[in-house]
Design a protein around this motif. Structure first.
Motif, PDB file in Angstrom:
ATOM      1  N   UNK A   1     124.304 106.022  56.016  1.00 29.87           N
ATOM      2  CA  UNK A   1     124.490 106.152  57.217  1.00 29.87           C
ATOM      3  C   UNK A   1     124.016 104.872  57.972  1.00 29.87           C
ATOM      4  N   UNK A   2     123.764 103.842  57.131  1.00 35.22           N
ATOM      5  CA  UNK A   2     123.504 102.438  57.732  1.00 35.22           C
ATOM      6  C   UNK A   2     122.199 102.437  58.653  1.00 35.22           C
ATOM      7  N   UNK A   3     121.542 103.398  58.598  1.00 30.92           N
ATOM      8  CA  UNK A   3     120.163 103.368  59.666  1.00 30.92           C
ATOM      9  C   UNK A   3     119.202 102.370  59.019  1.00 30.92           C
ATOM     10  N   UNK A   4     119.106 102.187  57.667  1.00 30.74           N
ATOM     11  CA  UNK A   4     118.293 101.170  57.157  1.00 30.74           C
ATOM     12  C   UNK A   4     119.284 100.148  56.309  1.00 30.74           C
ATOM     13  N   UNK A   5     118.952  98.922  56.315  1.00 28.09           N
ATOM     14  CA  UNK A   5     119.873  97.957  55.687  1.00 28.09           C
ATOM     15  C   UNK A   5     119.982  98.014  54.097  1.00 28.09           C
TER      16      UNK A   5
ATOM     17  N   UNK B   1     112.023 102.281  57.933  1.00 27.83           N
ATOM     18  CA  UNK B   1     111.905 103.758  57.582  1.00 27.83           C
ATOM     19  C   UNK B   1     110.555 104.348  58.381  1.00 27.83           C
ATOM     20  N   UNK B   2     109.541 103.775  58.339  1.00 30.26           N
ATOM     21  CA  UNK B   2     108.396 104.102  59.394  1.00 30.26           C
ATOM     22  C   UNK B   2     108.793 104.355  60.561  1.00 30.26           C
ATOM     23  N   UNK B   3     109.666 103.174  61.263  1.00 33.41           N
ATOM     24  CA  UNK B   3     110.069 103.629  62.767  1.00 33.41           C
ATOM     25  C   UNK B   3     110.852 104.755  62.833  1.00 33.41           C
TER      26      UNK B   3
END
Lengths: 218, 218
Positions: free
Chosen positions: B23-27, B47-49
């Protein structure tokens, strides 16, 4: 009125009303024939209350019964009703030993409560504060935790007024109902006002020009 | 670190991490072979955020991307970031003409804001306050609406401190990140403290005896 009219008046679909009836969240209507029942203003009010708690208050359906039981318990006292509202609307704390950040957050919360002489012991409300504070620490946003006393001042301001208002009602059952509704719905009032207030104060501080950055968005 | 270690360190299951990557939420990680990638501290923090916003803040997954885009937009200003946080975390207002209760609530909110010179125009925050106030009217709990100025005082107290704190950060990107996290997580801190404060004040007022009523429960 018949169920179709109850549905029209409340805006709640008939299948949903039947589900609430089966679950005992609203009392059965008065049977007028094997296939028909009559409903009255009490049913309509109860239906509106359930929908308000779910739609506006964001209460999970599982918490609704506990809130309704509290409202229905004749002679229930205000203090217990508030405890029920907290229990029914906040998720149970996860099990497991506290992380280092949670332990640190617990110490900060204990210190705050001791300073203010708060004699509260709701495990779920405590855990909510601790988990949120611990999140600031885990994300390296430790300085946000210095606002804890400000949040506490604001919480005390609201809570004292709320408890004072509902406890002044002459009828204890009405006080209990007001406590439950005020706890759930009042949170939304405050949360919306906080966003509006943030916007106001950041407007005053905003010095980097009108809407820069936003233009770059996809 | 490899994805397995990223999962262990963050407590987020590997399939969930892969979903966020898709989903592109993390690079993306740095490819070290056709089937392997390396991740670093930035991935862990991101990821923690995401988990904090979802698990602690209750942000719907759909709102996460908007919050992350706001945090990632270099040179974004604080005011816009707060606007994004409000937009991404509050559900869109339902369409349709206002009910009489909502119209009445809108008038009360407008009067309050005019009195305080709040120049805020977030439609979602406004609708949140209006819907909640209207619920008091619809349920015949009109007297709870007299607390509106108290909620506003408490909201202003918190918002001014929050905006002051994050805007004092020397780095604008860090201010933006603090604004987003503080808005989402701070709400939980306040909400938990309010329940604890309610318990404290109702303890002081409670005169109907210890835990009566609660004993009758199933």
């Amino acid at each position: 009125m018949r169920i179709a009219e109850l549905s029209r008046e409340s805006g709640v679909p008939i299948p949903t009303i039947k589900y609430y009836l089966r679950e005992g969240l609203i009392p059965a209507g008065e049977r007028t024939s094997p296939n028909q029942a009559q409903y009255d203003a009490r049913h309509l009010r109860r239906l509106r209350l359930i929908r308000a708690l779910i739609d506006v208050g964001g209460v999970p359906v599982a918490g609704i019964r506990e809130l309704l039981d509290s409202i229905d318990a004749k002679g229930e006292n205000l203090h217990n009703a508030l405890g029920t509202a907290t229990h029914a609307t906040l998720a149970a704390a996860e099990q497991g030993p506290p992380t280092p950040s949670q332990a640190r957050a617990g110490i900060e919360l204990d210190a705050l409560m001791a300073e203010r002489d708060w004699d509260s012991d709701s495990a779920r409300a405590r855990q909510m504060v601790i988990n949120a504070l611990a999140t600031f620490f885990d994300l390296g946003e430790d300085d946000l935790a210095v606002l804890l006393p400000v949040y506490a001042d604001a919480a005390a301001l609201v809570a004292e007024a709320e408890v004072g208002l509902v406890s002044s009602r002459s009828d204890v059952d009405s006080a209990v109902e007001g406590a439950v509704i005020g706890t759930v719905i009042g949170e939304q009032v405050w949360a919306g006002l906080r966003r509006l207030a943030q916007e106001h104060y950041s407007n005053k501080i905003n010095t980097t020009g009108p809407d820069e950055g936003r233009d770059d968005r996809p």
